[in-house]
Write a protein that holds these residues in place. Structure first.
Motif, mmCIF file in Angstrom:
data_model
loop_
_atom_site.group_PDB
_atom_site.id
_atom_site.type_symbol
_atom_site.label_atom_id
_atom_site.label_comp_id
_atom_site.label_asym_id
_atom_site.label_seq_id
_atom_site.Cartn_x
_atom_site.Cartn_y
_atom_site.Cartn_z
ATOM 1 N N GLY A 510 0.829 -1.206 0.000
ATOM 2 C CA GLY A 510 0.000 0.000 0.000
ATOM 3 C C GLY A 510 0.863 1.255 0.000
ATOM 4 N N GLU A 511 0.275 2.379 -0.354
ATOM 5 C CA GLU A 511 1.059 3.612 -0.403
ATOM 6 C C GLU A 511 0.552 4.662 0.572
ATOM 7 N N THR A 512 -0.277 4.253 1.530
ATOM 8 C CA THR A 512 -0.725 5.208 2.545
ATOM 9 C C THR A 512 0.171 5.086 3.778
ATOM 10 N N LEU A 513 0.012 6.037 4.718
ATOM 11 C CA LEU A 513 0.992 6.171 5.798
ATOM 12 C C LEU A 513 1.070 4.980 6.744
ATOM 13 N N GLU A 514 -0.039 4.224 6.897
ATOM 14 C CA GLU A 514 0.033 3.132 7.872
ATOM 15 C C GLU A 514 1.053 2.082 7.449
ATOM 16 N N TRP A 515 1.411 2.041 6.167
ATOM 17 C CA TRP A 515 2.366 1.039 5.691
ATOM 18 C C TRP A 515 3.799 1.519 5.809
ATOM 19 N N THR A 516 3.997 2.745 6.325
ATOM 20 C CA THR A 516 5.363 3.231 6.499
ATOM 21 C C THR A 516 5.831 3.044 7.933
ATOM 22 N N ILE A 517 4.925 2.572 8.829
ATOM 23 C CA ILE A 517 5.331 2.436 10.233
ATOM 24 C C ILE A 517 5.450 0.968 10.586
ATOM 25 N N ASP A 518 5.977 0.695 11.791
ATOM 26 C CA ASP A 518 6.242 -0.678 12.212
ATOM 27 C C ASP A 518 4.984 -1.533 12.264
ATOM 28 N N THR A 519 5.175 -2.848 12.145
ATOM 29 C CA THR A 519 4.090 -3.811 12.337
ATOM 30 C C THR A 519 4.424 -4.648 13.552
ATOM 31 N N PRO A 520 3.573 -4.717 14.572
ATOM 32 C CA PRO A 520 2.459 -3.803 14.862
ATOM 33 C C PRO A 520 2.982 -2.405 15.195
ATOM 34 N N PRO A 521 2.132 -1.383 15.070
ATOM 35 C CA PRO A 521 2.601 -0.014 15.248
ATOM 36 C C PRO A 521 3.175 0.221 16.641
ATOM 37 N N ILE A 522 4.154 1.114 16.732
ATOM 38 C CA ILE A 522 4.678 1.470 18.052
ATOM 39 C C ILE A 522 3.673 2.380 18.754
ATOM 40 N N HIS A 523 3.839 2.510 20.068
ATOM 41 C CA HIS A 523 2.878 3.267 20.869
ATOM 42 C C HIS A 523 2.641 4.668 20.314
ATOM 43 N N GLU A 524 3.714 5.327 19.841
ATOM 44 C CA GLU A 524 3.574 6.729 19.406
ATOM 45 C C GLU A 524 3.197 6.822 17.930
ATOM 46 N N ASN A 525 2.993 5.717 17.245
ATOM 47 C CA ASN A 525 2.745 5.649 15.798
ATOM 48 C C ASN A 525 3.975 6.089 15.019
ATOM 49 N N PHE A 526 4.281 7.400 15.103
ATOM 50 C CA PHE A 526 5.408 7.938 14.352
ATOM 51 C C PHE A 526 6.402 8.522 15.348
ATOM 52 N N LEU A 527 7.692 8.185 15.175
ATOM 53 C CA LEU A 527 8.679 8.829 16.040
ATOM 54 C C LEU A 527 8.787 10.284 15.657
ATOM 55 N N GLU A 528 8.782 10.517 14.349
ATOM 56 C CA GLU A 528 8.759 11.888 13.871
ATOM 57 C C GLU A 528 7.545 12.030 12.979
ATOM 58 N N ILE A 529 6.791 13.080 13.169
ATOM 59 C CA ILE A 529 5.606 13.280 12.340
ATOM 60 C C ILE A 529 6.062 13.448 10.887
ATOM 61 N N PRO A 530 5.531 12.626 9.973
ATOM 62 C CA PRO A 530 5.996 12.685 8.593
ATOM 63 C C PRO A 530 5.527 13.956 7.891
ATOM 64 N N THR A 531 6.249 14.351 6.861
ATOM 65 C CA THR A 531 5.790 15.440 6.000
ATOM 66 C C THR A 531 5.335 14.802 4.693
ATOM 67 N N VAL A 532 4.140 15.172 4.266
ATOM 68 C CA VAL A 532 3.545 14.514 3.104
ATOM 69 C C VAL A 532 3.776 15.376 1.869
ATOM 70 N N HIS A 533 4.290 14.754 0.816
ATOM 71 C CA HIS A 533 4.535 15.502 -0.423
ATOM 72 C C HIS A 533 3.595 15.087 -1.539
ATOM 73 N N GLU A 534 3.142 13.822 -1.488
ATOM 74 C CA GLU A 534 2.387 13.312 -2.630
ATOM 75 C C GLU A 534 0.983 12.904 -2.228
ATOM 76 N N ALA A 535 0.130 12.820 -3.232
ATOM 77 C CA ALA A 535 -1.204 12.289 -3.000
ATOM 78 C C ALA A 535 -1.075 10.797 -2.706
ATOM 79 N N PRO A 536 -2.062 10.196 -1.997
ATOM 80 C CA PRO A 536 -1.984 8.759 -1.754
ATOM 81 C C PRO A 536 -2.209 7.997 -3.061
ATOM 82 N N TYR A 537 -1.909 6.730 -3.054
ATOM 83 C CA TYR A 537 -2.139 5.822 -4.192
ATOM 84 C C TYR A 537 -1.430 6.291 -5.460
ATOM 85 N N GLU A 538 -0.123 6.632 -5.369
ATOM 86 C CA GLU A 538 0.543 7.125 -6.574
ATOM 87 C C GLU A 538 0.920 5.998 -7.540
ATOM 88 N N TYR A 539 1.542 4.940 -7.037
ATOM 89 C CA TYR A 539 1.965 3.803 -7.882
ATOM 90 C C TYR A 539 2.598 4.267 -9.185
#
Lengths: 553, 206
Positions: A510-539
């Motif tokens: 997948g190309e949405t943010l949940e697939w960029t974090i650990d499985t299972p997610p860590i308690h804080e979700n993101f260690l650093e809040i990501p900066t988004v540059h692209e629309a989802p589902y780019e492929y």
């Protein structure tokens, strides 16, 4: 109000499942304000109520396998269809996707650490549980379970001696829970999107949950006050709706449907979001018509709030009123169709992988198309007057709500459970179970269209012998369906206990943010809040390949 | 094995978000009462004469007095926020206390008003009321339910303001962090506004 928590971590960040907060063990779950843990709390409680509701449905079908009495008396039958309706509507379909997957994934999808009001979020879950308990009390308390149907129509609901008050209160409290979740999600989407995530870069499930949250906020108070008024009317015999005291029962129906029709969009919109999320992943293509899908969610939420009186075409209404509500009903089908066309267009020339989530999504599209088109039929005045209160309506409703939302929930479970728990279920079993569920579902509900068209009324305990064959087929379908569901749930439970452990971040590609974090997610979700540059589902790679392929041709 | 400390700022502060959440909640409150206002307008249309007659029996003086009390309490509420913004803690607490007192006064008046009606035998399900035409039964039904539910909101508001007084006293609410008090203030103004509509509908339009 900055609260800083310091955790010794050995340089590692524990997943939310292993995270040790202020409380341990069971309390660590029921007192946690972590949106992921609350999502799991909802997952367990909602699916349990689903099994209870399904059991009632199963028993109802069993009673109807042959004319006359089979396993229960008429009063029990009336109570059972009421409980089936109340539990399925208020405790399962309405909260399911927003409360389970919305809680777990909404913050992750927009790149946030939690929802805006974490403690309010936990309160919503407690209200849900209180509502559930009240529903259970209404079943077991002396006086007999409510027998009004889930619609609580006046005057019967103020006259019957059964435990209507508990059932009404249950729905009222659940509505409150739903409102608080809605407020939370609207604020979260407005305030907590990651930097760079503009409105048209948010994933489509966020759009649909956002639209749903608005409907929850705007219409739920109406049912809240309406049900409360019935409680007051019953308890203190205040004259409000009861015609014996000067009230107008049709007014109750209006107020009831002002909420309960938009409520079906609270049920279906999040499922549409799930579909929009899953299709691009398994077709490896950019979603077709992103803006149209996003805005059609808003359009459905808007027009869906203006069509309530199409439930009352036979209850007494002016011709002008009937005409307007019929027209508005037709209009809702436009944004719904836009979605279906865009989904199929996304699949076109995609590199399709028939994984379990996509199978359920394809079934969603098929069944939603049937449910939706019969919905247009029911919106036509002449047809509605003929099939009103027949099992045709029951079939339509279940094709949309179960064939649509139910299958959307199953798709989401297959899609996201591995991410949530870091364990993989048996894919082969999941694929074969799908066929059981799919065949069972259609065998259960399709005959209802036919017998409804031939004149079989809904909610009847007994029927004429010519309807026997349809009822028989339908009941056999219910066995196949329930078998499929049980195998599906067993597959999940086995996976949680001893399924293959996975740590891969992106299992489906997948190309949405949940697939960029650990499985299972860590308690804080993101260690650093990501900066988004692209629309989802780019492929991008796939899209270039497809274009080159077309040029070569 | 070295133990590293890992620090996360867990709960962030978002005053705009908090206000947005409160406004959304106030929307739901308006719609909650909106359902009853719909009932009122439709039944008024159905039974114009009975509503006219029944409304004459309500005590306009107590109603007017209560309106003045609630409006003043909204003023003291707003002033208490202005006070905390200027870092005048004890003044803010005092103004919050006055707000609660005024709310209490409103409820006491309400109590006398309702008991007067009860002593005349006019209450839901009573023989006196049931003997009246259906329009009047519906009027009193709406009267008790709508003012009753509004009264419940006043009581909830009093409890909330009392909690805010404690927060201000303990310094949780202070000059640079007063969003809690502000949102409770918003709620209190809503309670006020709803009464502003209830008052003419039940007492003035006769």
């Amino acid at each position: 109000m900055n609260e800083t928590i310091t955790v010794p971590t050995n340089g590692k960040h524990p997943s939310y499942l292993e995270y040790k907060g202020k409380y341990k063990g069971f309390l660590g779950w029921v007192l946690s304000t972590d949106h992921k843990r609350i999502g799991i709390l909802y997952l367990v409680s909602i699916l349990s109520f689903f099994l209870v509701g399904a059991t009632f449905g199963f028993l109802l079908r069993l009673e109807l396998i042959a004319p006359g009495r089979t396993i229960m008396d008429p009063q029990t039958y009336n109570s059972f269809f009421t409980l089936h309706g109340v539990i399925m509507v208020f405790l399962f379909v309405i909260p399911a996707i927003p409360a389970i997957f919305g809680n777990f994934f909404l913050p992750i999808l927009i790149g946030a650490r939690d929802v805006s009001f974490p403690r309010l979020n936990l309160l919503s879950w407690y209200l849900y549980i209180i509502g559930g308990l009240l529903a259970i009390i209404s079943i077991i308390a002396p006086g007999g379970a409510a027998d009004t149907g889930w619609t609580f129509y006046i005057p019967y609901s103020v006259r019957t001696g059964t435990n209507v008050i508990y059932a009404l209160f249950a729905a009222f409290v659940l509505g409150f829970s739903s409102i608080l979740t809605g407020i939370n999600f609207v604020t979260t989407v407005h305030r907590l999107r990651a930097p760079g995530m503009t409105w048209f870069k948010t994933p489509l499930s966020v759009w649909s949950i956002y639209s749903t949250a608005w409907v929850q906020v705007l219409v739920t108070p109406i049912i809240g006050i309406t049900l409360l008024l019935v409680v007051i009317e019953r308890t203190f015999s205040v004259g409000l709706f009861d015609p014996a005291l000067g009230g107008d029962p049709v007014l109750f129906q209006h107020l009831f449907w002002i909420y309960s029709h938009p409520a079906v969009y609270i049920m279906i919109l999040p499922a549409m979001g799930i579909v929009s999320e899953i299709i691009p992943v398994f077709a490896r293509r950019t979603i077709f018509g992103y803006k149209f899908i996003a805005l059609s969610s808003v359009a459905i939420a808007f027009f869906g709030s203006l069509v309530w009186a199409h439930h009352m075409f036979t209850a007494g209404m002016s011709n002008t009123g009937q005409f307007i509500f019929s027209l508005l009903t037709m209009i809702v089908s436009i944004p719904s169709a836009i979605k279906v066309f865009n989904w199929t267009a996304t699949l076109y020339k995609g590199s399709i992988e028939l994984a379990p989530p996509l199978l359920y999504v394809l079934a969603f599209i098929f069944q939603f198309a049937i449910g939706g088109l019969t919905g247009v039929m029911l919106g036509i005045l002449s047809i509605d007057i003929m099939v009103h209160d027949t099992s045709f309506v029951v079939a339509h409703f279940h094709y949309v709500m179960f064939g649509g939302t139910g299958f959307g929930i199953f798709a989401a479970l297959h899609y996201w459970l591995p991410k949530m728990f870091g364990r993989m279920y048996n894919i082969k079993v999941a694929k074969s179970t799908f066929w059981l569920v799919f065949v069972g579902f259609n065998l259960l509900y399709f005959p209802m269209f036919i017998m409804g068209w031939l004149g079989m009324p809904r909610r009847y305990y007994d029927y004429l012998p010519e309807f026997h064959i349809y009822h028989l087929l339908s009941t056999i379908g219910s066995w196949i369906l329930i078998l499929g569901i049980l195998i599906m749930f067993t597959n999940f439970i086995v996976a949680l206990i001893r399924g293959k452990k996975i740590t891969e971040k992106n299992i489906w590609g997948g190309e949405t943010l949940e697939w960029t974090i650990d499985t299972p997610p860590i308690h804080e979700n993101f260690l650093e809040i990501p900066t988004v540059h692209e629309a989802p589902y780019e492929y991008k790679q796939n899209e270039t390949d497809i274009r080159q392929f077309q040029e070569v041709k | 094995m070295s133990t590293q400390e890992h620090t996360v700022t867990h709960i962030h502060r978002d005053d705009i978000g908090a206000r947005m959440g409160m406004w959304l909640f106030l929307f739901t409150e308006l719609l909650l009462f909106g359902g009853m206002f719909i009932l009122y307008s439709i039944y008024r249309y159905t039974y114009p004469d009975a509503f006219h007659l029944a409304a004459k029996d309500l005590n306009t003086i107590i109603g007017t007095f209560n309106t003045a009390i609630l409006l003043t309490s909204s003023l003291t509420m707003a002033l208490s926020i202005a006070a905390i913004q200027r870092d005048r803690k004890s003044l803010s607490i005092f103004l919050q206390f006055i707000t609660i007192l005024l709310a209490l006064g409103f409820m006491v008046n309400k109590y006398f008003e309702w008991s007067a009606k009860f002593s005349h035998g006019i209450y839901p399900g009573s023989e006196v009321l049931l003997a009246k035409p259906s329009g009047e039964i519906v009027f009193y039904g709406l009267y008790y339910v709508m003012t009753g539910l509004h009264g419940l909101h006043v009581i909830i508001g009093m409890v909330l303001i009392a909690i805010m007084m404690r927060f201000t006293y303990k310094g949780i609410i202070k000059a640079d962090s007063y969003v809690k008090l502000e949102t409770v203030g918003l709620y209190w103004h809503l309670v006020d506004i709803i009464w502003i509509f209830l008052f003419p509908l039940f007492y003035l339009i006769t």
